[in-house]
Write a protein that holds these residues in place. Structure first.
Motif, PDB file in Angstrom:
ATOM      1  N   ARG A   1       0.860  -1.183   0.000  1.00  0.00           N
ATOM      2  CA  ARG A   1       0.000   0.000   0.000  1.00  0.00           C
ATOM      3  C   ARG A   1       0.896   1.234   0.000  1.00  0.00           C
ATOM      4  O   ARG A   1       1.373   1.669   1.041  1.00  0.00           O
ATOM      5  N   GLU A   2       1.167   1.740  -1.203  1.00  0.00           N
ATOM      6  CA  GLU A   2       2.131   2.821  -1.393  1.00  0.00           C
ATOM      7  C   GLU A   2       1.794   4.062  -0.562  1.00  0.00           C
ATOM      8  O   GLU A   2       2.684   4.689   0.014  1.00  0.00           O
ATOM      9  N   GLU A   3       0.515   4.427  -0.497  1.00  0.00           N
ATOM     10  CA  GLU A   3       0.116   5.629   0.237  1.00  0.00           C
ATOM     11  C   GLU A   3       0.449   5.540   1.730  1.00  0.00           C
ATOM     12  O   GLU A   3       0.577   6.558   2.395  1.00  0.00           O
ATOM     13  N   ARG A   4       0.618   4.321   2.244  1.00  0.00           N
ATOM     14  CA  ARG A   4       0.945   4.139   3.666  1.00  0.00           C
ATOM     15  C   ARG A   4       2.361   3.598   3.860  1.00  0.00           C
ATOM     16  O   ARG A   4       2.756   3.359   4.992  1.00  0.00           O
ATOM     17  N   ASP A   5       3.076   3.350   2.760  1.00  0.00           N
ATOM     18  CA  ASP A   5       4.399   2.724   2.812  1.00  0.00           C
ATOM     19  C   ASP A   5       4.317   1.475   3.695  1.00  0.00           C
ATOM     20  O   ASP A   5       5.077   1.301   4.633  1.00  0.00           O
ATOM     21  N   SER A   6       3.349   0.626   3.358  1.00  0.00           N
ATOM     22  CA  SER A   6       3.004  -0.496   4.224  1.00  0.00           C
ATOM     23  C   SER A   6       2.696  -1.738   3.403  1.00  0.00           C
ATOM     24  O   SER A   6       2.003  -1.680   2.395  1.00  0.00           O
ATOM     25  N   TRP A   7       3.197  -2.884   3.873  1.00  0.00           N
ATOM     26  CA  TRP A   7       2.830  -4.175   3.322  1.00  0.00           C
ATOM     27  C   TRP A   7       1.689  -4.755   4.145  1.00  0.00           C
ATOM     28  O   TRP A   7       1.613  -4.548   5.351  1.00  0.00           O
ATOM     29  N   LYS A   8       0.814  -5.504   3.475  1.00  0.00           N
ATOM     30  CA  LYS A   8      -0.242  -6.264   4.142  1.00  0.00           C
ATOM     31  C   LYS A   8      -0.201  -7.670   3.570  1.00  0.00           C
ATOM     32  O   LYS A   8      -0.324  -7.867   2.362  1.00  0.00           O
ATOM     33  N   LEU A   9      -0.006  -8.635   4.442  1.00  0.00           N
ATOM     34  CA  LEU A   9       0.103 -10.036   4.043  1.00  0.00           C
ATOM     35  C   LEU A   9      -1.015 -10.815   4.726  1.00  0.00           C
ATOM     36  O   LEU A   9      -1.112 -10.826   5.949  1.00  0.00           O
ATOM     37  N   ASP A  10      -1.886 -11.439   3.923  1.00  0.00           N
ATOM     38  CA  ASP A  10      -2.960 -12.266   4.457  1.00  0.00           C
ATOM     39  C   ASP A  10      -2.482 -13.709   4.474  1.00  0.00           C
ATOM     40  O   ASP A  10      -2.029 -14.237   3.440  1.00  0.00           O
ATOM     41  N   LEU A  11      -2.609 -14.353   5.645  1.00  0.00           N
ATOM     42  CA  LEU A  11      -2.088 -15.705   5.842  1.00  0.00           C
ATOM     43  C   LEU A  11      -3.190 -16.653   6.282  1.00  0.00           C
ATOM     44  O   LEU A  11      -4.102 -16.270   7.023  1.00  0.00           O
ATOM     45  N   ALA A  12      -3.066 -17.914   5.863  1.00  0.00           N
ATOM     46  CA  ALA A  12      -4.039 -18.940   6.222  1.00  0.00           C
ATOM     47  C   ALA A  12      -3.342 -20.104   6.896  1.00  0.00           C
ATOM     48  O   ALA A  12      -2.164 -20.373   6.660  1.00  0.00           O
ATOM     49  N   LEU A  13      -4.105 -20.785   7.723  1.00  0.00           N
ATOM     50  CA  LEU A  13      -3.690 -22.043   8.331  1.00  0.00           C
ATOM     51  C   LEU A  13      -4.677 -23.079   7.806  1.00  0.00           C
ATOM     52  O   LEU A  13      -5.867 -23.016   8.118  1.00  0.00           O
ATOM     53  N   GLY A  14      -4.186 -23.981   6.958  1.00  0.00           N
ATOM     54  CA  GLY A  14      -5.100 -24.891   6.268  1.00  0.00           C
ATOM     55  C   GLY A  14      -6.000 -24.069   5.364  1.00  0.00           C
ATOM     56  O   GLY A  14      -5.527 -23.271   4.573  1.00  0.00           O
ATOM     57  N   ASN A  15      -7.290 -24.223   5.509  1.00  0.00           N
ATOM     58  CA  ASN A  15      -8.244 -23.469   4.700  1.00  0.00           C
ATOM     59  C   ASN A  15      -8.800 -22.263   5.429  1.00  0.00           C
ATOM     60  O   ASN A  15      -9.742 -21.644   4.956  1.00  0.00           O
ATOM     61  N   GLN A  16      -8.250 -21.939   6.583  1.00  0.00           N
ATOM     62  CA  GLN A  16      -8.802 -20.847   7.388  1.00  0.00           C
ATOM     63  C   GLN A  16      -7.902 -19.613   7.336  1.00  0.00           C
ATOM     64  O   GLN A  16      -6.733 -19.668   7.703  1.00  0.00           O
ATOM     65  N   TYR A  17      -8.496 -18.507   6.864  1.00  0.00           N
ATOM     66  CA  TYR A  17      -7.822 -17.205   6.914  1.00  0.00           C
ATOM     67  C   TYR A  17      -7.617 -16.884   8.383  1.00  0.00           C
ATOM     68  O   TYR A  17      -8.544 -16.947   9.178  1.00  0.00           O
ATOM     69  N   ILE A  18      -6.376 -16.540   8.782  1.00  0.00           N
ATOM     70  CA  ILE A  18      -6.116 -16.410  10.202  1.00  0.00           C
ATOM     71  C   ILE A  18      -5.387 -15.130  10.597  1.00  0.00           C
ATOM     72  O   ILE A  18      -5.713 -14.530  11.596  1.00  0.00           O
TER      73      ILE A  18
END
Length: 130
Positions: free
Chosen positions: A37-54
């Motif tokens: 997210r360039e406007e915030r100079d920030s990375w966002k990483l969505d991670l899952a455990l098995g099939n569950q977004y966690i």
């Protein structure tokens, strides 16, 4: 009750690359999506455990430190269920992550241990039985 489940847990890290490696390579969570997210100079990483977004893992420039003592007010720790606590602790040790000695919860008689992420966030392994 209107709540259905815990949807995700958001974590802000101090070193995005180090924490991404820890949560994916060490703990084995799967990447769902990674966005800069360039406007915030920030990375966002969505991670899952098995099939569950966690977990949502965020980076921000120079985030302030947070008190993380075991009895501080607020989030105390995140717990991950494991089938075999010795094997899970050994897998962490092989990847350079030390755990505390395994203890037994006197109320549930279940075994557990703690370790930390790269920023010192307390994480727990909690042995569950089917």
């Amino acid at each position: 009750m209107f709540l259905q489940a815990v949807h995700h847990i958001a974590i802000i890290c101090s070193d995005y690359t180090r924490s991404k490696t820890f949560y994916t390579d060490v703990l084995g969570l799967q990447v769902i999506r990674e966005v800069y997210r360039e406007e915030r100079d920030s990375w966002k990483l969505d991670l899952a455990l098995g099939n569950q977004y966690i977990i949502e893992l965020f980076s921000f420039p120079e985030p302030p430190p947070r008190a993380s003592r075991p009895e501080s007010c607020g989030l105390r720790h995140l717990a991950f269920a494991v089938a075999n606590i010795e094997a899970a602790a050994q897998q962490l040790l092989l990847k350079g992550v030390e755990t505390e000695p395994i203890r037994i919860d006197p109320h549930t008689n279940q075994r557990f241990t703690f370790f930390t992420d790269p920023d010192g966030l307390p994480l727990e392994l909690y042995e569950t039985h089917p």
